[in-house]
Design a protein around this motif. Structure first.
Motif, PDB file in Angstrom:
ATOM      1  N   ASP A  81     -29.006  52.734  96.694  1.00 30.34           N
ATOM      2  CA  ASP A  81     -29.406  52.991  95.313  1.00 30.34           C
ATOM      3  C   ASP A  81     -30.801  53.599  95.202  1.00 30.34           C
ATOM      4  OD1 ASP A  81     -26.991  51.880  94.503  1.00 30.34           O
ATOM      5  OD2 ASP A  81     -27.841  49.863  94.358  1.00 30.34           O
ATOM      6  N   LYS A  82     -31.698  53.219  96.113  1.00 35.19           N
ATOM      7  CA  LYS A  82     -33.074  53.706  96.101  1.00 35.19           C
ATOM      8  C   LYS A  82     -33.484  54.067  97.523  1.00 35.19           C
ATOM      9  CE  LYS A  82     -34.268  50.527  92.317  1.00 35.19           C
ATOM     10  NZ  LYS A  82     -35.161  49.413  91.892  1.00 35.19           N
ATOM     11  N   ASP A  83     -34.574  54.817  97.632  1.00 32.57           N
ATOM     12  CA  ASP A  83     -35.041  55.209  98.961  1.00 32.57           C
ATOM     13  C   ASP A  83     -35.341  53.994  99.830  1.00 32.57           C
ATOM     14  OD1 ASP A  83     -34.826  57.836  98.207  1.00 32.57           O
ATOM     15  OD2 ASP A  83     -36.956  58.097  97.767  1.00 32.57           O
ATOM     16  N   GLU A  84     -35.827  52.919  99.192  1.00 34.10           N
ATOM     17  CA  GLU A  84     -36.212  51.726  99.947  1.00 34.10           C
ATOM     18  C   GLU A  84     -35.085  50.704 100.064  1.00 34.10           C
ATOM     19  OE1 GLU A  84     -37.707  51.215  95.651  1.00 34.10           O
ATOM     20  OE2 GLU A  84     -37.532  52.811  97.155  1.00 34.10           O
ATOM     21  N   SER A  85     -33.873  51.057  99.646  1.00 35.63           N
ATOM     22  CA  SER A  85     -32.749  50.121  99.726  1.00 35.63           C
ATOM     23  C   SER A  85     -32.476  49.723 101.169  1.00 35.63           C
ATOM     24  CB  SER A  85     -31.488  50.756  99.138  1.00 35.63           C
ATOM     25  OG  SER A  85     -31.620  50.975  97.750  1.00 35.63           O
ATOM     26  N   PRO A  86     -32.183  48.436 101.419  1.00 38.03           N
ATOM     27  CA  PRO A  86     -31.828  48.020 102.781  1.00 38.03           C
ATOM     28  C   PRO A  86     -30.546  48.719 103.229  1.00 38.03           C
ATOM     29  CG  PRO A  86     -31.350  46.280 101.192  1.00 38.03           C
ATOM     30  CD  PRO A  86     -32.128  47.324 100.456  1.00 38.03           C
ATOM     31  N   VAL A  87     -30.414  48.900 104.525  1.00 35.15           N
ATOM     32  CA  VAL A  87     -29.275  49.643 105.061  1.00 35.15           C
ATOM     33  C   VAL A  87     -28.088  48.713 105.282  1.00 35.15           C
ATOM     34  CG1 VAL A  87     -28.419  51.042 106.967  1.00 35.15           C
ATOM     35  CG2 VAL A  87     -30.771  51.344 106.151  1.00 35.15           C
ATOM     36  N   PHE A  88     -26.999  48.965 104.557  1.00 31.36           N
ATOM     37  CA  PHE A  88     -25.707  48.334 104.797  1.00 31.36           C
ATOM     38  C   PHE A  88     -24.739  49.457 105.154  1.00 31.36           C
ATOM     39  CE2 PHE A  88     -27.672  45.218 101.965  1.00 31.36           C
ATOM     40  CZ  PHE A  88     -27.327  44.013 102.568  1.00 31.36           C
ATOM     41  N   SER A  89     -24.185  49.420 106.333  1.00 30.47           N
ATOM     42  CA  SER A  89     -23.301  50.509 106.733  1.00 30.47           C
ATOM     43  C   SER A  89     -22.092  49.979 107.493  1.00 30.47           C
ATOM     44  CB  SER A  89     -24.052  51.531 107.596  1.00 30.47           C
ATOM     45  OG  SER A  89     -24.527  50.932 108.783  1.00 30.47           O
ATOM     46  N   VAL A  90     -21.026  50.767 107.466  1.00 32.08           N
ATOM     47  CA  VAL A  90     -19.820  50.479 108.244  1.00 32.08           C
ATOM     48  C   VAL A  90     -19.482  51.738 109.036  1.00 32.08           C
ATOM     49  CG1 VAL A  90     -18.857  48.703 106.736  1.00 32.08           C
ATOM     50  CG2 VAL A  90     -18.402  51.083 106.235  1.00 32.08           C
ATOM     51  N   ASP A  91     -19.087  51.547 110.290  1.00 30.59           N
ATOM     52  CA  ASP A  91     -18.827  52.705 111.142  1.00 30.59           C
ATOM     53  C   ASP A  91     -17.438  52.685 111.770  1.00 30.59           C
ATOM     54  OD1 ASP A  91     -19.154  50.653 112.927  1.00 30.59           O
ATOM     55  OD2 ASP A  91     -20.824  51.559 114.022  1.00 30.59           O
ATOM     56  N   LYS A  92     -16.583  51.782 111.296  1.00 27.41           N
ATOM     57  CA  LYS A  92     -15.191  51.770 111.746  1.00 27.41           C
ATOM     58  C   LYS A  92     -14.346  52.268 110.580  1.00 27.41           C
ATOM     59  CE  LYS A  92     -11.788  50.771 114.591  1.00 27.41           C
ATOM     60  NZ  LYS A  92     -11.597  51.477 115.871  1.00 27.41           N
ATOM     61  N   VAL A  93     -13.967  53.534 110.630  1.00 27.86           N
ATOM     62  CA  VAL A  93     -13.320  54.204 109.502  1.00 27.86           C
ATOM     63  C   VAL A  93     -12.032  54.860 109.977  1.00 27.86           C
ATOM     64  CG1 VAL A  93     -13.614  55.918 107.666  1.00 27.86           C
ATOM     65  CG2 VAL A  93     -15.614  54.683 108.542  1.00 27.86           C
ATOM     66  N   SER A  94     -10.978  54.737 109.179  1.00 26.03           N
ATOM     67  CA  SER A  94      -9.708  55.394 109.484  1.00 26.03           C
ATOM     68  C   SER A  94      -9.190  56.100 108.237  1.00 26.03           C
ATOM     69  CB  SER A  94      -8.667  54.383 109.987  1.00 26.03           C
ATOM     70  OG  SER A  94      -8.377  53.422 108.988  1.00 26.03           O
ATOM     71  N   VAL A  95      -8.273  57.032 108.435  1.00 24.59           N
ATOM     72  CA  VAL A  95      -7.693  57.798 107.333  1.00 24.59           C
ATOM     73  C   VAL A  95      -6.434  57.106 106.830  1.00 24.59           C
ATOM     74  CG1 VAL A  95      -6.500  59.943 106.735  1.00 24.59           C
ATOM     75  CG2 VAL A  95      -8.636  60.022 108.012  1.00 24.59           C
ATOM     76  N   VAL A  96      -6.349  56.912 105.526  1.00 22.41           N
ATOM     77  CA  VAL A  96      -5.125  56.415 104.892  1.00 22.41           C
ATOM     78  C   VAL A  96      -4.271  57.583 104.437  1.00 22.41           C
ATOM     79  CG1 VAL A  96      -4.185  55.047 102.985  1.00 22.41           C
ATOM     80  CG2 VAL A  96      -6.273  54.298 104.151  1.00 22.41           C
ATOM     81  N   ASP A  97      -4.917  58.574 103.798  1.00 23.23           N
ATOM     82  CA  ASP A  97      -4.176  59.728 103.296  1.00 23.23           C
ATOM     83  C   ASP A  97      -5.138  60.888 103.084  1.00 23.23           C
ATOM     84  OD1 ASP A  97      -1.800  61.021 102.300  1.00 23.23           O
ATOM     85  OD2 ASP A  97      -2.649  60.846 100.295  1.00 23.23           O
ATOM     86  N   VAL A  98      -4.678  62.106 103.347  1.00 18.74           N
ATOM     87  CA  VAL A  98      -5.452  63.310 103.049  1.00 18.74           C
ATOM     88  C   VAL A  98      -4.544  64.322 102.371  1.00 18.74           C
ATOM     89  CG1 VAL A  98      -7.123  63.037 104.915  1.00 18.74           C
ATOM     90  CG2 VAL A  98      -5.018  64.292 105.338  1.00 18.74           C
ATOM     91  N   ASN A  99      -5.101  65.070 101.429  1.00 18.51           N
ATOM     92  CA  ASN A  99      -4.353  66.115 100.740  1.00 18.51           C
ATOM     93  C   ASN A  99      -5.264  67.327 100.603  1.00 18.51           C
ATOM     94  OD1 ASN A  99      -3.285  67.742  98.432  1.00 18.51           O
ATOM     95  ND2 ASN A  99      -1.716  66.146  98.435  1.00 18.51           N
ATOM     96  N   ILE A 100      -4.944  68.375 101.354  1.00 19.17           N
ATOM     97  CA  ILE A 100      -5.789  69.570 101.363  1.00 19.17           C
ATOM     98  C   ILE A 100      -5.740  70.283 100.022  1.00 19.17           C
ATOM     99  CG2 ILE A 100      -6.136  71.824 102.442  1.00 19.17           C
ATOM    100  CD1 ILE A 100      -4.959  70.644 105.011  1.00 19.17           C
ATOM    101  N   GLU A 101      -4.550  70.412  99.447  1.00 15.10           N
ATOM    102  CA  GLU A 101      -4.387  71.145  98.191  1.00 15.10           C
ATOM    103  C   GLU A 101      -5.191  70.509  97.061  1.00 15.10           C
ATOM    104  OE1 GLU A 101      -0.819  72.603  95.141  1.00 15.10           O
ATOM    105  OE2 GLU A 101      -0.332  71.570  97.013  1.00 15.10           O
TER     106      GLU A 101
END
Length: 225
Positions: A81-101
């Motif tokens: 939310d702000k430049d000084e916001s604490p870092v909360f991150s997730v790095d295990k990501v998978s695709v559920v669905d993609v639609n190019i159009e």
């Protein structure tokens, strides 16, 4: 030859959060998962993975995350939310669905961080409570005021809220895309496009920021509204 990496940033919205314990949902919903333990990167390498975890569904644009290979190299930062916001991150990501159009993708990520998981659950409940009230209040005047706002992370920086109006509502098959004056920058791609008075489709954030036209207007991907 040296390996070359092209890093890019984008935006998105967490639209659903489910809590699991031993593979069974704990948030009042139904359904199981293929996992009985947390599948985050930390737990994958652990001899004692957590039996409690949260799965987070996120929407963005397909040109931000295109496929499973890109998802595997994606890190999501939350509550920036702000430049000084604490870092909360997730790095295990998978695709559920993609639609190019439609330039729409849905991602799923996971965490066993209780602080992060519980905070997301509380925010999701608050969102569910507010969204219906806002829809009822503004649905009758949506075509008059044409109010549209975008919450994004331009240039990969902290959260910015930009406000404007939508210009055109264009039908694309059974979906619609909007053009609008609301300002964006590189890094805003994939951010949720909120047209006041229009509903999300079953809470699925289908309108995401897609790009800009030579006319100066911006445009969304195609979604059901």
């Amino acid at each position: 030859m040296s390996e070359r990496r092209n890093l890019r940033t984008g935006s998105g919205r967490a639209w659903r959060v489910n809590k699991f314990q031993d593979g069974v949902r704990q948030d009042g919903g139904y359904g199981r998962t293929a996992y009985t333990k947390c599948w985050c990167r930390k737990c994958e390498d652990s001899d004692s993975p957590s039996n409690v975890w949260w799965e987070i569904y996120v929407t963005s644009a397909t040109h931000v995350v295109f496929d499973e290979i890109e998802a595997n190299h994606t890190t999501l930062r939350l509550f920036y939310d702000k430049d000084e916001s604490p870092v909360f991150s997730v790095d295990k990501v998978s695709v559920v669905d993609v639609n190019i159009e439609n330039d729409l993708c849905e991602l799923k990520c996971v965490t066993c961080d209780k602080t992060l998981g519980n905070k997301l659950m509380e925010m999701y409940k608050h969102f569910e409570n507010v969204r219906g009230k806002v829809l009822i209040k503004y649905v009758s005047s949506r075509s008059e005021h044409k109010f549209l706002f975008i919450v994004s992370h331009p240039h990969g920086c902290s959260k910015q809220v930009s406000v404007g109006q939508w210009n055109d509502r264009l039908k694309v098959g059974g979906r619609f895309k909007f053009t609008y004056t609301t300002c964006t920058c590189p890094g805003s791609s994939g951010a949720h496009v909120q047209c006041l008075g229009y509903r999300d489709y079953w809470n699925w954030s289908e309108l995401v920021h897609s790009g800009s036209l030579k006319s100066g207007l911006n445009y969304s991907g195609a979604g059901r509204v």
